[in-house]
Design a protein around this motif. Structure first.
Motif, mmCIF file in Angstrom:
data_model
loop_
_atom_site.group_PDB
_atom_site.id
_atom_site.type_symbol
_atom_site.label_atom_id
_atom_site.label_comp_id
_atom_site.label_asym_id
_atom_site.label_seq_id
_atom_site.Cartn_x
_atom_site.Cartn_y
_atom_site.Cartn_z
ATOM 1 N N SER A 21 8.218 -5.921 -1.724
ATOM 2 C CA SER A 21 9.472 -5.754 -0.973
ATOM 3 C C SER A 21 10.100 -4.422 -1.342
ATOM 4 O O SER A 21 10.367 -4.171 -2.532
ATOM 5 C CB SER A 21 10.433 -6.900 -1.290
ATOM 6 O OG SER A 21 10.666 -7.004 -2.682
ATOM 7 N N PRO A 22 10.329 -3.539 -0.385
ATOM 8 C CA PRO A 22 10.908 -2.223 -0.686
ATOM 9 C C PRO A 22 12.268 -2.343 -1.367
ATOM 10 O O PRO A 22 12.987 -3.326 -1.188
ATOM 11 C CB PRO A 22 11.043 -1.573 0.702
ATOM 12 C CG PRO A 22 10.052 -2.291 1.551
ATOM 13 C CD PRO A 22 10.011 -3.701 1.032
ATOM 14 N N ALA A 23 12.606 -1.308 -2.120
ATOM 15 C CA ALA A 23 13.821 -1.349 -2.922
ATOM 16 C C ALA A 23 15.094 -1.112 -2.118
ATOM 17 O O ALA A 23 16.188 -1.312 -2.631
ATOM 18 C CB ALA A 23 13.722 -0.324 -4.054
ATOM 19 N N GLY A 24 14.980 -0.678 -0.876
ATOM 20 C CA GLY A 24 16.171 -0.431 -0.061
ATOM 21 C C GLY A 24 16.916 -1.703 0.275
ATOM 22 O O GLY A 24 16.450 -2.817 0.042
ATOM 23 N N TRP A 25 18.086 -1.527 0.889
ATOM 24 C CA TRP A 25 18.958 -2.670 1.140
ATOM 25 C C TRP A 25 18.477 -3.572 2.275
ATOM 26 O O TRP A 25 18.649 -4.785 2.220
ATOM 27 C CB TRP A 25 20.384 -2.199 1.453
ATOM 28 C CG TRP A 25 21.085 -1.616 0.267
ATOM 29 C CD1 TRP A 25 21.311 -0.292 0.011
ATOM 30 C CD2 TRP A 25 21.613 -2.331 -0.845
ATOM 31 N NE1 TRP A 25 21.951 -0.134 -1.182
ATOM 32 C CE2 TRP A 25 22.153 -1.376 -1.737
ATOM 33 C CE3 TRP A 25 21.689 -3.682 -1.187
ATOM 34 C CZ2 TRP A 25 22.766 -1.716 -2.936
ATOM 35 C CZ3 TRP A 25 22.303 -4.027 -2.382
ATOM 36 C CH2 TRP A 25 22.831 -3.066 -3.240
ATOM 37 N N GLY A 56 0.800 -1.224 0.000
ATOM 38 C CA GLY A 56 0.000 0.000 0.000
ATOM 39 C C GLY A 56 0.829 1.269 0.000
ATOM 40 O O GLY A 56 0.275 2.376 -0.031
ATOM 41 N N SER A 57 2.146 1.154 0.006
ATOM 42 C CA SER A 57 3.029 2.332 0.070
ATOM 43 C C SER A 57 3.125 3.014 -1.285
ATOM 44 O O SER A 57 2.872 2.392 -2.335
ATOM 45 C CB SER A 57 4.420 1.912 0.537
ATOM 46 O OG SER A 57 5.048 1.106 -0.451
ATOM 47 N N PRO A 58 3.510 4.303 -1.315
ATOM 48 C CA PRO A 58 3.688 5.014 -2.600
ATOM 49 C C PRO A 58 4.694 4.320 -3.510
ATOM 50 O O PRO A 58 4.491 4.253 -4.730
ATOM 51 C CB PRO A 58 4.191 6.393 -2.164
ATOM 52 C CG PRO A 58 3.645 6.570 -0.774
ATOM 53 C CD PRO A 58 3.684 5.204 -0.157
#
Length: 630
Positions: free
Chosen positions: A162-166, A133-135
């Protein structure tokens, strides 16, 4: 060091979780009579169900491979857990808080590895769902929408992002108390130069669940062009995830597969979603690997291999799909179910078909179309020039063995006739005879393995001094052995019907070493009289090895061969075993008298004659009065 689970809590867990409810998560169970249930054994391959569950006793036993035990033993065996892990898993299901001895309770250190890894995956699955649901996840939501999946569909299948951060997930799970070692072992994180980082980054995530519904891995779909990884990235092999042993969607499909005796095998996660949303709720998919033997085992336990069972494959019609279909056919004969292949028009997969032509087209696609063996034959024949005699002969040489593998003889004959027509061979009987010849040859080569009787007897006879007693090998055609078996079943299943008389029976009254070993176990567990609630577990705990323990569970589950199981029937078995014991002793005494002769010690001779007379009177009383003489 991990503390020991309190014994009362173990008993509470064993009593709280019905064994049939647990087993039903892994295989289909049907009525076996006498209050028991039956299904295809999950621990070995079999064509007809020999695996039985007794809900009233909380036990299972397979009469094929001899595996058996209680609910805890079943979970340990099927999911490769330690005793503590199995108890913890069942306790969580039952809502029981466990107490630990020898150091108290420390969840982060004392819960088994599998439990911890599953919990990490459950937490990760929830994290990914929230991130959808995140931008940042707009690209993922767009991907789903373009394929006809709305927010409700994503929620139903647990799809996340899955967020793109590490290390977003890694930091989240650390905050939940998971160690770096656990995150690396689970496959959710991977090593980097400094600290572990997330394995999945910037991808759409599908949770992969096992048959029981627990998340054991993930499938991740690439969304961005700058992602240099593969299109689909799956969880690596871990202690809880083996790609050859999981089927995506099996947790959602298993009930309908068992109910309808039909399974639809598709190729991807979105295909499973499309099928389920179109009403084909028996759809499943492999996870980054070919459909193989372990997948078949999962399905066979749900299908029960009855005569109406169907498995439909929906491989693409391109070269890769055809290759996958032929590979699936290699394992076709491991099914008792009939197998089919369905190829959509224009080689569309179910997801694309639903987008272009709607739900009805997907439902229509998976109606049984072409038998898999026919598809395989046509693929083989298509490689040869059937315009020449040499081409037709070569095609027959390759295709005939496939037809010979068809289990049903009538179907085999019919397909052989079809093969002759496909090949253009006018002499149909020649093709039919060739197929039959190959089938006979295959059966003759199959043969049967060596009987395990002698090996199993040696295991009983090395179990201890009781089982080492001389006696014939177990033979259920022997009236004596049948009666001894029936009496032991009564003593284990209905101890109140045979006590207190049974407890006066000596171990030597059981002529088969295996049965003598079980009689010894009952004796060491305190006997059948006033049997406590933990009577059966105590008898199993008294077993000297796994072989005797398996026989105890077998006898505790096996149906008693009587229309009415009551005191009268129990008395008949008690009398029959005792009478045979008396008859054997009479023969021994008569032999002793013959050896003593007229010149033996008068005192010894008198004692033996007196015992002979007493036994003769006792035998007569048993014949005349039955159980009243015991």
């Amino acid at each position: 060091m991990a503390g020991r689970i309190n014994d009362d809590d173990v008993k509470a867990v064993r009593d709280a979780v019905p064994i049939d409810a647990v087993v039903s998560e892994y295989l289909q169970l049907r009525n076996a009579g006498g209050g028991n249930l039956k299904g295809l054994c999950p621990f070995h391959d079999e064509k007809s169900p020999s695996f039985q569950v007794s809900p009233s006793k909380g036990l299972f036993h397979c009469f094929g491979c001899q595996e058996g035990g209680d609910t805890i033993a079943f979970i340990r065996k099927i999911d490769h857990l330690s005793f503590s892990e199995a108890v913890e898993r069942l306790a969580a299901k039952a809502g029981i808080t466990l107490r630990y001895e020898e150091g108290g309770y420390n969840p982060s250190h004392q819960r088994g590895e599998r439990i911890r890894l599953v919990e990490a995956h459950q937490a990760a699955a929830q994290f990914y769902v929230e991130q959808l649901g995140s931008p940042e996840a707009e690209i993922g939501r767009k991907f789903l929408a373009e394929r006809g999946f709305d927010q409700a569909a994503a929620a139903h299948f647990g799809v996340g992002y899955s967020p793109a951060g590490w290390d977003h997930l890694t930091r989240f799970l650390r905050g939940k108390g998971f160690s770096d070692k656990e995150l690396l072992t689970s496959g959710l994180a991977q090593e980097s130069r400094r600290n572990p980082i997330d394995r999945f980054r910037g991808r759409l995530m599908w949770p992969i669940r096992d048959v029981s519904g627990e998340v054991v891995g993930f499938g991740a779909r690439k969304l961005r062009d700058d992602d240099n990884g593969p299109k689909y990235l799956n969880t690596p092999e871990t202690p809880i995830y083996k790609k050859s042993q999981v089927l995506y969607g099996i947790d959602l499909a298993k009930k309908d597969i068992a109910k309808s005796s039909r399974a639809v095998v598709v190729e991807g996660y979105t295909d499973v979603m499309a099928c389920h949303l179109a009403g084909v709720t028996t759809a499943i998919a492999t996870c980054g690997t070919a459909f193989g033997g372990d997948h078949i085992k999962i399905l066979r336990r749900l299908l029960m291999d009855n005569g109406s069972a169907r498995v439909i494959f929906t491989f693409d019609g391109d070269a890769a799909g055809q290759k996958a279909a032929l590979r699936a056919f290699e394992d076709d004969q491991k099914f008792a179910a009939e197998t089919y292949i369905a190829i959509a028009p224009d080689n569309m997969d179910p997801c694309d078909l639903r987008l272009v032509k709607g739900d009805e087209a997907v439902a229509d696609l998976v109606q049984p179309r072409t038998p898999l063996f026919e598809f395989a034959i046509r693929q083989i024949v298509g490689r040869y020039d059937l315009e020449t005699p040499a081409g037709r002969a070569a095609a027959l040489d390759e295709a005939a063995p496939i037809v010979a593998r068809i289990k049903n003889v009538a179907s085999q004959h019919e397909v052989a006739v079809q093969l002759a027509g496909i090949l253009g061979i006018l002499d149909t009987q020649f093709v039919v005879k060739r197929v039959a010849q190959l089938a006979r040859w295959a059966r003759d080569r199959g043969g049967k393995g060596p009987a395990p009787t002698q090996h199993r007897r040696q295991q009983y006879e090395t179990a201890g001094p009781v089982a080492a007693a001389p006696g014939p090998a177990l033979n259920l055609r022997s009236p004596a052995h049948r009666t001894e078996r029936e009496l032991l079943k009564l003593a284990l299943q209905h101890p109140h019907l045979v006590s207190p008389a049974f407890d006066a029976y000596g171990v030597d009254e059981f002529t088969a070493p295996p049965y003598a070993a079980v009689r010894q176990c009952i004796q060491e567990a305190g006997g059948a009289t006033d049997a406590p609630s933990d009577y059966l577990p105590a008898v199993m705990d008294s077993a000297p090895n796994d072989v005797v323990r398996a026989l105890v569970t077998e006898l505790a589950v096996e149906a008693i061969h009587a229309r009415t199981v009551d005191e009268a029937y129990a008395g008949e078995q008690l009398v029959a075993v005792r009478r045979r014991a008396v008859d054997r002793r009479l023969l021994d005494i008569q032999g002793t008298l013959a050896r003593l002769g007229q010149n033996g010690d008068p005192a010894q001779l008198a004692a033996v004659q007196n015992e002979l007379w007493v036994l003769q009177q006792y035998g007569q009383a048993l014949r005349n009065k039955g159980a009243a003489a015991l």
